[in-house]
Design a protein around this motif. Sequence first.
Motif, PDB file in Angstrom:
ATOM      1  N   THR A   1       0.853  -1.189   0.000  1.00 25.31           N
ATOM      2  CA  THR A   1       0.000   0.000   0.000  1.00 25.31           C
ATOM      3  C   THR A   1       0.889   1.239   0.000  1.00 25.31           C
ATOM      4  OG1 THR A   1      -0.164  -0.042   2.425  1.00 25.31           O
ATOM      5  CG2 THR A   1      -1.933  -1.085   1.175  1.00 25.31           C
ATOM      6  N   VAL A   2       0.494   2.244  -0.766  1.00 28.81           N
ATOM      7  CA  VAL A   2       1.272   3.476  -0.869  1.00 28.81           C
ATOM      8  C   VAL A   2       0.351   4.668  -0.651  1.00 28.81           C
ATOM      9  CG1 VAL A   2       2.980   2.491  -2.441  1.00 28.81           C
ATOM     10  CG2 VAL A   2       0.936   3.585  -3.374  1.00 28.81           C
ATOM     11  N   VAL A   3       0.963   5.806  -0.283  1.00 28.98           N
ATOM     12  CA  VAL A   3       0.221   7.062  -0.114  1.00 28.98           C
ATOM     13  C   VAL A   3       0.972   8.156  -0.870  1.00 28.98           C
ATOM     14  CG1 VAL A   3      -0.795   6.466   2.122  1.00 28.98           C
ATOM     15  CG2 VAL A   3       1.466   7.548   2.043  1.00 28.98           C
ATOM     16  N   ALA A   4       0.316   9.269  -1.075  1.00 28.15           N
ATOM     17  CA  ALA A   4       0.924  10.395  -1.789  1.00 28.15           C
ATOM     18  C   ALA A   4       1.989  11.043  -0.927  1.00 28.15           C
ATOM     19  CB  ALA A   4      -0.146  11.408  -2.170  1.00 28.15           C
ATOM     20  N   GLY A   5       3.127  11.389  -1.553  1.00 29.49           N
ATOM     21  CA  GLY A   5       4.210  12.044  -0.831  1.00 29.49           C
ATOM     22  C   GLY A   5       4.178  13.540  -1.047  1.00 29.49           C
ATOM     23  N   GLY A   6       5.326  14.181  -0.867  1.00 30.06           N
ATOM     24  CA  GLY A   6       5.415  15.624  -1.076  1.00 30.06           C
ATOM     25  C   GLY A   6       4.632  16.437  -0.068  1.00 30.06           C
ATOM     26  N   GLY A   7       4.391  15.880   1.102  1.00 30.23           N
ATOM     27  CA  GLY A   7       3.623  16.594   2.126  1.00 30.23           C
ATOM     28  C   GLY A   7       2.123  16.477   1.961  1.00 30.23           C
ATOM     29  N   ALA A   8       1.648  15.730   0.941  1.00 31.34           N
ATOM     30  CA  ALA A   8       0.207  15.643   0.693  1.00 31.34           C
ATOM     31  C   ALA A   8      -0.505  14.903   1.825  1.00 31.34           C
ATOM     32  CB  ALA A   8      -0.049  14.934  -0.644  1.00 31.34           C
TER      33      ALA A   8
ATOM     34  N   VAL B   1       3.426  19.516  -2.295  1.00 32.08           N
ATOM     35  CA  VAL B   1       4.316  20.580  -2.762  1.00 32.08           C
ATOM     36  C   VAL B   1       4.957  20.178  -4.091  1.00 32.08           C
ATOM     37  CG1 VAL B   1       6.355  21.948  -2.211  1.00 32.08           C
ATOM     38  CG2 VAL B   1       4.798  21.247  -0.383  1.00 32.08           C
ATOM     39  N   ASP B   2       4.915  21.089  -5.067  1.00 27.33           N
ATOM     40  CA  ASP B   2       5.640  20.902  -6.320  1.00 27.33           C
ATOM     41  C   ASP B   2       7.019  21.517  -6.135  1.00 27.33           C
ATOM     42  OD1 ASP B   2       6.701  20.791  -8.825  1.00 27.33           O
ATOM     43  OD2 ASP B   2       4.962  21.633  -9.866  1.00 27.33           O
ATOM     44  N   ILE B   3       8.007  20.659  -5.939  1.00 26.95           N
ATOM     45  CA  ILE B   3       9.330  21.126  -5.553  1.00 26.95           C
ATOM     46  C   ILE B   3      10.054  21.814  -6.706  1.00 26.95           C
ATOM     47  CG2 ILE B   3      10.873  19.202  -6.143  1.00 26.95           C
ATOM     48  CD1 ILE B   3      10.506  20.872  -2.694  1.00 26.95           C
ATOM     49  N   ASN B   4       9.533  21.674  -7.926  1.00 21.85           N
ATOM     50  CA  ASN B   4      10.195  22.269  -9.090  1.00 21.85           C
ATOM     51  C   ASN B   4       9.715  23.679  -9.377  1.00 21.85           C
ATOM     52  OD1 ASN B   4      11.734  19.879  -9.750  1.00 21.85           O
ATOM     53  ND2 ASN B   4       9.834  18.980 -10.525  1.00 21.85           N
ATOM     54  N   THR B   5       8.420  23.921  -9.170  1.00 16.98           N
ATOM     55  CA  THR B   5       7.864  25.232  -9.518  1.00 16.98           C
ATOM     56  C   THR B   5       7.538  26.091  -8.312  1.00 16.98           C
ATOM     57  OG1 THR B   5       5.578  24.388  -9.534  1.00 16.98           O
ATOM     58  CG2 THR B   5       6.863  24.193 -11.578  1.00 16.98           C
ATOM     59  N   GLY B   6       7.501  25.491  -7.130  1.00 18.14           N
ATOM     60  CA  GLY B   6       7.125  26.252  -5.946  1.00 18.14           C
ATOM     61  C   GLY B   6       5.634  26.383  -5.779  1.00 18.14           C
ATOM     62  N   GLY B   7       4.862  25.606  -6.552  1.00 19.01           N
ATOM     63  CA  GLY B   7       3.414  25.610  -6.400  1.00 19.01           C
ATOM     64  C   GLY B   7       2.941  24.314  -5.768  1.00 19.01           C
ATOM     65  N   ILE B   8       1.743  23.875  -6.144  1.00 24.32           N
ATOM     66  CA  ILE B   8       1.208  22.626  -5.631  1.00 24.32           C
ATOM     67  C   ILE B   8       0.853  21.734  -6.821  1.00 24.32           C
ATOM     68  CG2 ILE B   8       0.346  23.711  -3.528  1.00 24.32           C
ATOM     69  CD1 ILE B   8      -2.464  23.606  -4.692  1.00 24.32           C
ATOM     70  N   GLU B   9       0.822  20.423  -6.581  1.00 24.51           N
ATOM     71  CA  GLU B   9       0.523  19.463  -7.638  1.00 24.51           C
ATOM     72  C   GLU B   9      -0.127  18.229  -7.034  1.00 24.51           C
ATOM     73  OE1 GLU B   9       4.037  17.969  -9.486  1.00 24.51           O
ATOM     74  OE2 GLU B   9       4.830  17.120  -7.621  1.00 24.51           O
ATOM     75  N   ASP B  10      -0.749  17.436  -7.876  1.00 30.10           N
ATOM     76  CA  ASP B  10      -1.300  16.155  -7.443  1.00 30.10           C
ATOM     77  C   ASP B  10      -0.137  15.173  -7.322  1.00 30.10           C
ATOM     78  OD1 ASP B  10      -2.567  13.716  -7.088  1.00 30.10           O
ATOM     79  OD2 ASP B  10      -4.237  14.201  -8.413  1.00 30.10           O
ATOM     80  N   SER B  11       0.306  14.949  -6.111  1.00 32.34           N
ATOM     81  CA  SER B  11       1.497  14.119  -5.898  1.00 32.34           C
ATOM     82  C   SER B  11       1.268  12.690  -6.361  1.00 32.34           C
ATOM     83  CB  SER B  11       1.890  14.125  -4.409  1.00 32.34           C
ATOM     84  OG  SER B  11       2.238  15.419  -3.993  1.00 32.34           O
ATOM     85  N   PHE B  12       0.071  12.175  -6.135  1.00 29.90           N
ATOM     86  CA  PHE B  12      -0.190  10.790  -6.510  1.00 29.90           C
ATOM     87  C   PHE B  12      -0.183  10.633  -8.028  1.00 29.90           C
ATOM     88  CE2 PHE B  12      -2.192   6.676  -6.653  1.00 29.90           C
ATOM     89  CZ  PHE B  12      -1.751   6.075  -5.477  1.00 29.90           C
ATOM     90  N   ALA B  13      -0.804  11.579  -8.720  1.00 26.06           N
ATOM     91  CA  ALA B  13      -0.839  11.505 -10.181  1.00 26.06           C
ATOM     92  C   ALA B  13       0.540  11.689 -10.786  1.00 26.06           C
ATOM     93  CB  ALA B  13      -1.790  12.567 -10.733  1.00 26.06           C
ATOM     94  N   ASN B  14       1.438  12.384 -10.086  1.00 27.57           N
ATOM     95  CA  ASN B  14       2.796  12.599 -10.564  1.00 27.57           C
ATOM     96  C   ASN B  14       3.777  11.579  -9.988  1.00 27.57           C
ATOM     97  OD1 ASN B  14       3.055  15.320 -12.216  1.00 27.57           O
ATOM     98  ND2 ASN B  14       1.528  15.650 -10.610  1.00 27.57           N
ATOM     99  N   PHE B  15       3.237  10.511  -9.430  1.00 27.01           N
ATOM    100  CA  PHE B  15       4.024   9.373  -8.954  1.00 27.01           C
ATOM    101  C   PHE B  15       5.002   9.723  -7.837  1.00 27.01           C
ATOM    102  CE2 PHE B  15       3.110   8.718 -13.526  1.00 27.01           C
ATOM    103  CZ  PHE B  15       2.250   7.637 -13.408  1.00 27.01           C
TER     104      PHE B  15
END
Length: 601
Positions: A446-453, A522-536
Amino acid sequence: MASMLQPQIILLKEGTDTSQGKAQLVSNINACTAVADVLRTTLGPRGMDKLIHDDKGNVTISNDGATIMKLLDIVHPAAKILVDIAKSQDSETLGFHLKTFNFKLVLFSITNLLKVGDGTTTVVLLAGEFLKEAKPFVEDGVHPQNLIRSYRTACNLAIEKIKELAVSIEGKSLEEKKILLAKCAATTLSSKLIGGEKEFFASMVVDAVIAIGNEDRLNMIGIKKVPGGNMRDSFLVNGVAFKKTFSYAGFEQQPKKFLNPKILLLNIELELKSEKENAEIRLSDPSQYQSIVDAEWNIIYDKLDKCVKSGAKVVLSRLAIVLPGDYKRPMAFFSLATSLPACYFADRDIFCAGRVAEEDLHRVTAATGGTVQTSVNNIIDEVLGTCEVFEEKQVGNERFNIFSGCPSGQTATIVLRGGADQFIEEAERSLHDAIMIVRRALKNSTVVAGGGAIDMEISRYLRQHARTIAGKSQLFINSYAKALEVIPRQLCDNAGFDATDVLNKLRQKHALPSGEGASYGVDINTGGIEDSFANFVWEPSVVKINAINAATEAACLILSVDETVKNPKSESAQGEAAASAMGGRGRGGGFPGRGRGMRRR
């Protein structure tokens, strides 16, 4: 008046230092917060590295939380708890370091921590933040047990929410599962020194973990370091590879490649045994001396003949396969530069190697299906191992013995290339974390979204739950929820982005009633936010569960300590350590300690 005349009762030895009450608890919290601040800047893909120079002159460059915590010589008794939870999170077996804190055995037995191999920085940061949020309540006079009760309630709610949000990767085909596991490994490696080649190493790590199957022993995956070249020169061997052992003349004449060879594994020395000390042989005729020498040589020739007759083409031994001398020459011409077994085997097209490391020999045993022998008598085919290809290959400035196409397939070897030694050492630590993450994801699925999500979603959930609670517990659970936001906030700070702006966007996204923002981080490349799960950007759910569980229990343990007693022995020991650290540049005189007196009232 009578109570004032009662004699003083001495409970503790003279020189004992004690501190208690609110000031002591605040001091412990400050110490733990200071430790968390050391690791704070190492979190995430843009985390900074620490250069640690120890007293022996060794230099280590790392951003791995467990490595930094091990190298820091922390002496504060409360802060050492954070060192223990970092070790617990990084290792690979069950249990916890309870030897020091056995008085809290019952408390820590509740957690039954799964050591998962990664998330050490996360667990230390969370524990420090939980204590930081609790500090104002302690200073305002709130009883620590009220905080502990609310923190444990919040922890249980958070774990249940993680399990609810976790996505299973069961039921996938092997190729699909490998792709998903590679995403987990890439998430781990993105925060490491080798993050620039995370896709290259992620697929390598996944192949290595799958190669060992259900084997639980981590040492079945070997990592061999060869300085020189670049990272992309690293490669994976589906089998065993180890550096060529020390060799005498005669080894170069041996074959360097075999197809489908039989492999004999030994734990004996193929050399002459010297006589015992003060051994005495009495001869009546000088010609009898040669018969004694011949008998000794016949012993070693008999061993070598039995190895040849076994049909093995590769002979490995944990002990020496070295015998000074050349069997084709008279004894007067024996040379230390030659080896009888090496020449003997070379003439019969057999490869041999001695002084093979015990770990490597065990991995060869597991891979080839052979059995280590302690005698060369009665060697049968069942104890011999085999592989599709054995070859000796040049890697950088080193020569490697490589066994590939092994039938058991229970081991793998990663040959790691790179520039500086410190870089390769850090790359090895990074691969260890990735291997542990992939193995844990493979077992728990089982996995969960990373990046602080996942942290933001749990924080939102706990804040919403706190509104349903009357009383002070609402404030305590809210503070716990606020502490969880330290992960996305620190990710932004370390990347140079405006953490306040990003967190406001995340709160707004996670507050959507439809729940579609639950996986945004957190989108670490742009400084915005992103769907961490959809972006693997994934991590195994067990890592997050373990981190929150361990951090909460550590914080509760610190909050439950209301007095510290330091006996004179430990005080003097620390004094001696401090004096030695000063390099003996003089001796300071201190004031003698006072015994603690208690007056009965």
